[in-house]
Design an enzyme around this catalytic site. Structure first.
Site, mmCIF file in Angstrom:
data_model
loop_
_atom_site.group_PDB
_atom_site.id
_atom_site.type_symbol
_atom_site.label_atom_id
_atom_site.label_comp_id
_atom_site.label_asym_id
_atom_site.label_seq_id
_atom_site.Cartn_x
_atom_site.Cartn_y
_atom_site.Cartn_z
ATOM 1 N N GLU A 80 0.827 -1.210 0.000
ATOM 2 C CA GLU A 80 0.000 0.000 0.000
ATOM 3 C C GLU A 80 0.861 1.260 0.000
ATOM 4 O O GLU A 80 2.075 1.201 0.204
ATOM 5 C CB GLU A 80 -0.938 -0.010 1.206
ATOM 6 C CG GLU A 80 -0.203 -0.091 2.528
ATOM 7 C CD GLU A 80 -0.612 0.978 3.504
ATOM 8 O OE1 GLU A 80 -0.811 2.129 3.070
ATOM 9 O OE2 GLU A 80 -0.701 0.655 4.702
ATOM 10 N N VAL B 30 -5.297 0.446 3.271
ATOM 11 C CA VAL B 30 -5.483 -1.008 3.205
ATOM 12 C C VAL B 30 -6.759 -1.336 2.423
ATOM 13 O O VAL B 30 -6.756 -2.199 1.536
ATOM 14 C CB VAL B 30 -5.510 -1.618 4.622
ATOM 15 C CG1 VAL B 30 -5.976 -3.073 4.581
ATOM 16 C CG2 VAL B 30 -4.122 -1.521 5.257
ATOM 17 N N ASP C 24 -15.520 5.887 15.288
ATOM 18 C CA ASP C 24 -14.459 5.893 14.275
ATOM 19 C C ASP C 24 -13.891 4.479 14.119
ATOM 20 O O ASP C 24 -13.117 4.000 14.942
ATOM 21 C CB ASP C 24 -13.354 6.891 14.662
ATOM 22 C CG ASP C 24 -12.325 7.076 13.549
ATOM 23 O OD1 ASP C 24 -12.301 6.250 12.609
ATOM 24 O OD2 ASP C 24 -11.549 8.041 13.621
ATOM 25 N N ASP D 67 -10.991 -0.362 6.688
ATOM 26 C CA ASP D 67 -10.167 -1.566 6.497
ATOM 27 C C ASP D 67 -10.889 -2.815 7.015
ATOM 28 O O ASP D 67 -10.749 -3.903 6.433
ATOM 29 C CB ASP D 67 -8.839 -1.460 7.259
ATOM 30 C CG ASP D 67 -7.907 -0.400 6.691
ATOM 31 O OD1 ASP D 67 -8.212 0.166 5.633
ATOM 32 O OD2 ASP D 67 -6.867 -0.153 7.334
ATOM 33 N N LYS E 73 -2.904 -1.360 14.134
ATOM 34 C CA LYS E 73 -2.028 -0.303 14.665
ATOM 35 C C LYS E 73 -2.253 -0.118 16.157
ATOM 36 O O LYS E 73 -3.379 -0.160 16.650
ATOM 37 C CB LYS E 73 -2.253 1.000 13.905
ATOM 38 C CG LYS E 73 -1.445 1.005 12.609
ATOM 39 C CD LYS E 73 -1.327 2.362 12.015
ATOM 40 C CE LYS E 73 -2.580 2.747 11.291
ATOM 41 N NZ LYS E 73 -2.723 2.069 9.991
HETATM 42 N N1 PSU Z 1 0.500 0.932 8.353
HETATM 43 C C1 PSU Z 1 1.491 1.781 8.758
HETATM 44 N N2 PSU Z 1 1.259 3.123 8.612
HETATM 45 C C2 PSU Z 1 0.078 3.618 8.045
HETATM 46 C C3 PSU Z 1 -0.950 2.715 7.618
HETATM 47 C C4 PSU Z 1 -0.667 1.380 7.812
HETATM 48 O O1 PSU Z 1 2.532 1.339 9.265
HETATM 49 O O2 PSU Z 1 -0.074 4.851 7.921
HETATM 50 C C5 PSU Z 1 -2.250 3.238 6.981
HETATM 51 C C6 PSU Z 1 -2.947 2.118 6.210
HETATM 52 O O3 PSU Z 1 -3.067 2.548 4.879
HETATM 53 C C7 PSU Z 1 -4.311 1.973 6.844
HETATM 54 C C8 PSU Z 1 -4.570 3.371 7.294
HETATM 55 O O4 PSU Z 1 -5.274 1.493 5.948
HETATM 56 O O5 PSU Z 1 -3.285 3.741 7.854
HETATM 57 C C9 PSU Z 1 -5.733 3.424 8.266
HETATM 58 O O6 PSU Z 1 -6.294 4.708 8.258
HETATM 59 P P1 PSU Z 1 -7.748 4.956 8.944
HETATM 60 O O7 PSU Z 1 -7.536 4.649 10.384
HETATM 61 O O8 PSU Z 1 -8.028 6.435 8.701
HETATM 62 O O9 PSU Z 1 -8.718 4.049 8.264
HETATM 63 MN MN MN Z 2 -11.406 6.605 10.585
#
Ligand code: PSU
Ligand code: MN
Length: 334
Positions: free
Chosen positions: A45, A126, A166, A170, A187
């Site tokens: 990604e 993702v 929130d 993914d 994460k």
């Molecule tokens: N993995 C990492 N750093 C990142 C991400 C993943 O080490 O920044 C990204 C991925 O693309 C994941 C996104 O889909 O963060 C999630 O964002 P959100 O919580 O806004 O859905």
């Molecule tokens: Mn979000």
């Protein structure tokens, strides 16, 4: 003048591709060749490049992750959007542009159409990368950590903040798109138990590699038991093969612990994350900006130690994903 976001027709689509999204895909030559001849390919990604890590670390990681996939014997396909196309496989110039351009959009399932219509660069999360991988016929995808249920999504015990709800798209993507996603765990900024409950409800197997715990992203451990464990990549491939072969429609999540020498001690990671999350609440940061904000703040609070862990885990995931893609093909003799 031609509209750069106009539908490009079927010029670049690989022959096995049937999804309507295939009309939007542009496969890099080495990716198209590998898919056409049944060689292993790993999708990578790009949100972690444009929104997850600072320059120049982001560019180094992008290159190192691709090199790790090649070294494992597979072909890397970093996914991003430009000029109305979904690029599956980027050349060096595209990687540099993604890593250095200001204002790169963040494309997830809900923002995919807007990112394509906008016409410029967008990095894929993702969810958006899984969509592209599945459309291209790529079964294995590596990232750092998936998005999930944010802390405070259901409110905070003893505190007045209302629930934010929130939850990363993914998780829904994992429920509906049949791709194996290799990561170092959800994460660490997230609510891990709620993220696992959500994945279970939506039918997504969560498998830890070589551990009985879900990997903790910055740390090897999370303190939370893994729903499923496998000892090695060969066993992981067997499980992934059966899962995808059942045609359930869902993806499968494989968690690989961050390499020991670059891991953050669990307590140090937790303290930094708790402080960063509190500050984000108070500063009113929310929506797609929240994850990049938290990752950057944790990097400051740990004086760069979280960046070292994040870098190492991404490259390690890419290596394991390459090995997994190879093993999967071995299970399916031509
Ligand atoms: N993995 C990492 N750093 C990142 C991400 C993943 O080490 O920044 C990204 C991925 O693309 C994941 C996104 O889909 O963060 C999630 O964002 P959100 O919580 O806004 O859905
Ligand atoms: Mn979000």
């Amino acid at each position: 003048m031609t509209d750069p976001t106009a539908r490009p027709g079927s010029t670049a689509a690989h022959s096995a591709v049937r999804s309507p999204i295939a009309d939007r895909l542009v496969l890099a030559p080495e990716v198209g060749d590998a898919l056409a001849s049944g060689r292993p390919v790993v999708a990578l990604e790009s949100t972690l490049i444009s929104h997850g890590l600072p320059f120049p670390r982001n560019l180094e990681v992008a290159r190192d992750a691709e090199a790790a996939v090649w070294a494992a014997g597979a072909v890397p396909a970093t996914v991003a959007i430009n000029r109305g196309r979904i690029l599956v496989g980027l050349d060096e110039r595209a990687l540099v542009e993604l890593a250095t351009t200001e204002g790169v959009l963040k494309a997830a399932r809900p923002s995919l159409a807007a990112a394509i219509a906008a016409g410029g660069w967008a990095a894929t999360t993702v969810s958006a990368t899984m969509i592209a991988a599945a459309a291209a016929g790529i079964e294995v995808f590596a990232t750092g950590g998936i998005g999930g249920v944010h802390r405070g999504a259901l409110g905070r015990p003893g505190r007045p903040e209302p629930p934010t709800l929130d939850i990363s798209s993914d998780l829904e993507e994992l429920a509906r798109t049949p791709v194996a996603v290799v990561c170092a765990g959800p994460k660490a900024i997230l609510d891990l138990p709620l993220t696992l409950e959500y994945l279970e409800t939506r039918g997504v197997p969560v498998v830890a590699l070589g551990s009985t715990e879900v990997p903790g992203f910055y740390s090897r451990r999370s303190g939370v038991s893994a729903p499923l464990s496998v000892p090695d990549v060969v066993a992981a491939a067997r499980l992934v093969d059966v899962h995808l072969g059942l045609g359930l429609g869902s993806g499968i999540l494989l968690g690989v612990p961050v390499p020991d020498e670059d891991a953050l001690p669990f307590d140090q990671a937790r303290a930094a994350i708790e402080q960063a999350t509190d500050e984000a609440d108070r500063a009113g940061v929310h929506g797609p900006a929240l994850t990049p904000w938290l990752l950057a703040r944790v990097a400051e609070l740990t004086e760069g130690a979280s960046l070292r862990a994040n870098t190492a885990l991404i490259v390690n995931d890419a290596r394991v994903a390459g090995e997994l893609a190879l093993e999967l093909l071995r299970l399916r003799p031509a």
